[in-house]
Design a protein around this motif. Structure first.
Motif, PDB file in Angstrom:
ATOM      1  N   VAL A 162      79.082  35.975  93.151  1.00 57.06           N
ATOM      2  CA  VAL A 162      79.541  36.149  91.884  1.00 57.06           C
ATOM      3  C   VAL A 162      80.982  36.895  90.897  1.00 57.06           C
ATOM      4  CG1 VAL A 162      79.001  36.235  89.170  1.00 57.06           C
ATOM      5  CG2 VAL A 162      77.393  35.111  90.815  1.00 57.06           C
ATOM      6  N   CYS A 163      80.710  38.248  91.895  1.00 59.70           N
ATOM      7  CA  CYS A 163      81.666  39.235  91.219  1.00 59.70           C
ATOM      8  C   CYS A 163      83.199  38.711  91.713  1.00 59.70           C
ATOM      9  CB  CYS A 163      80.716  40.083  91.917  1.00 59.70           C
ATOM     10  SG  CYS A 163      79.337  41.039  90.863  1.00 59.70           S
ATOM     11  N   ALA A 164      82.983  39.324  93.270  1.00 60.82           N
ATOM     12  CA  ALA A 164      84.560  38.452  94.116  1.00 60.82           C
ATOM     13  C   ALA A 164      85.316  36.943  93.370  1.00 60.82           C
ATOM     14  CB  ALA A 164      84.111  37.997  95.232  1.00 60.82           C
ATOM     15  N   ARG A 165      84.684  36.309  92.791  1.00 55.63           N
ATOM     16  CA  ARG A 165      84.597  34.809  92.475  1.00 55.63           C
ATOM     17  C   ARG A 165      85.649  35.656  90.773  1.00 55.63           C
ATOM     18  NH1 ARG A 165      81.350  31.096  92.364  1.00 55.63           N
ATOM     19  NH2 ARG A 165      80.077  32.220  90.833  1.00 55.63           N
ATOM     20  N   LEU A 166      84.987  36.261  89.844  1.00 56.88           N
ATOM     21  CA  LEU A 166      85.030  37.085  88.715  1.00 56.88           C
ATOM     22  C   LEU A 166      86.358  37.572  89.161  1.00 56.88           C
ATOM     23  CD1 LEU A 166      82.059  38.186  87.453  1.00 56.88           C
ATOM     24  CD2 LEU A 166      83.275  36.135  86.492  1.00 56.88           C
ATOM     25  N   LEU A 167      86.437  39.303  90.176  1.00 57.10           N
ATOM     26  CA  LEU A 167      87.994  39.214  90.449  1.00 57.10           C
ATOM     27  C   LEU A 167      88.956  38.630  90.865  1.00 57.10           C
ATOM     28  CD1 LEU A 167      86.351  41.979  92.536  1.00 57.10           C
ATOM     29  CD2 LEU A 167      87.344  42.740  90.442  1.00 57.10           C
ATOM     30  N   ARG A 168      88.765  37.439  91.602  1.00 59.05           N
ATOM     31  CA  ARG A 168      89.782  36.870  91.816  1.00 59.05           C
ATOM     32  C   ARG A 168      90.678  35.784  90.732  1.00 59.05           C
ATOM     33  NH1 ARG A 168      86.480  35.439  96.339  1.00 59.05           N
ATOM     34  NH2 ARG A 168      86.619  33.329  95.199  1.00 59.05           N
ATOM     35  N   GLN A 169      89.419  35.522  90.043  1.00 54.57           N
ATOM     36  CA  GLN A 169      89.768  35.074  88.684  1.00 54.57           C
ATOM     37  C   GLN A 169      90.935  36.051  87.405  1.00 54.57           C
ATOM     38  OE1 GLN A 169      85.816  33.598  86.408  1.00 54.57           O
ATOM     39  NE2 GLN A 169      86.129  31.854  87.233  1.00 54.57           N
ATOM     40  N   LEU A 170      89.977  37.201  87.411  1.00 53.10           N
ATOM     41  CA  LEU A 170      91.123  38.653  86.411  1.00 53.10           C
ATOM     42  C   LEU A 170      92.114  38.889  87.575  1.00 53.10           C
ATOM     43  CD1 LEU A 170      87.548  40.857  85.789  1.00 53.10           C
ATOM     44  CD2 LEU A 170      88.851  39.211  84.468  1.00 53.10           C
ATOM     45  N   ALA A 171      92.890  38.778  88.719  1.00 53.24           N
ATOM     46  CA  ALA A 171      94.095  39.163  88.884  1.00 53.24           C
ATOM     47  C   ALA A 171      94.554  38.644  89.102  1.00 53.24           C
ATOM     48  CB  ALA A 171      93.864  38.886  90.583  1.00 53.24           C
ATOM     49  N   PRO A 172      95.997  39.275  88.283  1.00 54.19           N
ATOM     50  CA  PRO A 172      97.410  38.412  87.887  1.00 54.19           C
ATOM     51  C   PRO A 172      97.364  37.329  89.170  1.00 54.19           C
ATOM     52  CG  PRO A 172      97.430  40.936  89.017  1.00 54.19           C
ATOM     53  CD  PRO A 172      96.136  40.453  88.686  1.00 54.19           C
ATOM     54  N   PRO A 173      98.652  36.060  89.118  1.00 49.65           N
ATOM     55  CA  PRO A 173      98.787  35.250  89.822  1.00 49.65           C
ATOM     56  C   PRO A 173      99.755  35.875  90.478  1.00 49.65           C
ATOM     57  CG  PRO A 173      99.806  34.687  87.667  1.00 49.65           C
ATOM     58  CD  PRO A 173      99.272  36.141  87.406  1.00 49.65           C
ATOM     59  N   PRO A 174      99.519  35.325  92.279  1.00 48.95           N
ATOM     60  CA  PRO A 174     101.092  36.028  92.685  1.00 48.95           C
ATOM     61  C   PRO A 174     102.458  35.510  92.233  1.00 48.95           C
ATOM     62  CG  PRO A 174      99.524  34.044  93.284  1.00 48.95           C
ATOM     63  CD  PRO A 174      98.962  34.105  92.284  1.00 48.95           C
ATOM     64  N   VAL A 175     102.921  36.542  93.150  1.00 48.09           N
ATOM     65  CA  VAL A 175     104.314  36.299  92.564  1.00 48.09           C
ATOM     66  C   VAL A 175     105.056  35.358  93.695  1.00 48.09           C
ATOM     67  CG1 VAL A 175     106.726  37.330  91.751  1.00 48.09           C
ATOM     68  CG2 VAL A 175     104.633  38.114  91.638  1.00 48.09           C
TER      69      VAL A 175
END
Length: 90
Positions: free
Chosen positions: A49-62
């Motif tokens: 759950v935490c890993a999924r939330l961290l991925r969602q909070l990360a900025p989109p790749p350039v």
């Protein structure tokens, strides 16, 4: 303790860990704070759950280059011209 590569350091995650440990900075020695930070980093990255939330909070790749998507204005204009040319709308 962790087999996660250090290259995965996320500034948002590090800021959250620093905030969480702020209350303990005057009470605990630096070695213990470092161990707590490492444990938090590992658990947040491994828990589904935490890993999924961290991925969602990360900025989109350039995207610097793509075979499918125009990555800058000049490339986008060229794609439009090429599409019009292929459809006979020069």
């Amino acid at each position: 303790m962790s087999d996660l590569p250090q290259a995965q350091a996320d500034p948002h995650l590090e800021a959250a860990i620093d905030d969480a440990l702020d209350a303990y900075r005057e009470a605990l020695p630096p070695a213990l704070l470092a161990a707590m930070a490492a444990l938090l980093r590992e658990e947040l990255a491994r828990h589904p759950v935490c890993a999924r939330l961290l991925r969602q909070l990360a900025p989109p790749p350039v995207v610097a280059q793509s075979a499918d998507v125009a990555c800058n204005e000049e490339a986008a204009e060229k794609d439009v011209r090429d599409t019009r040319h292929r459809r006979g709308r020069v």
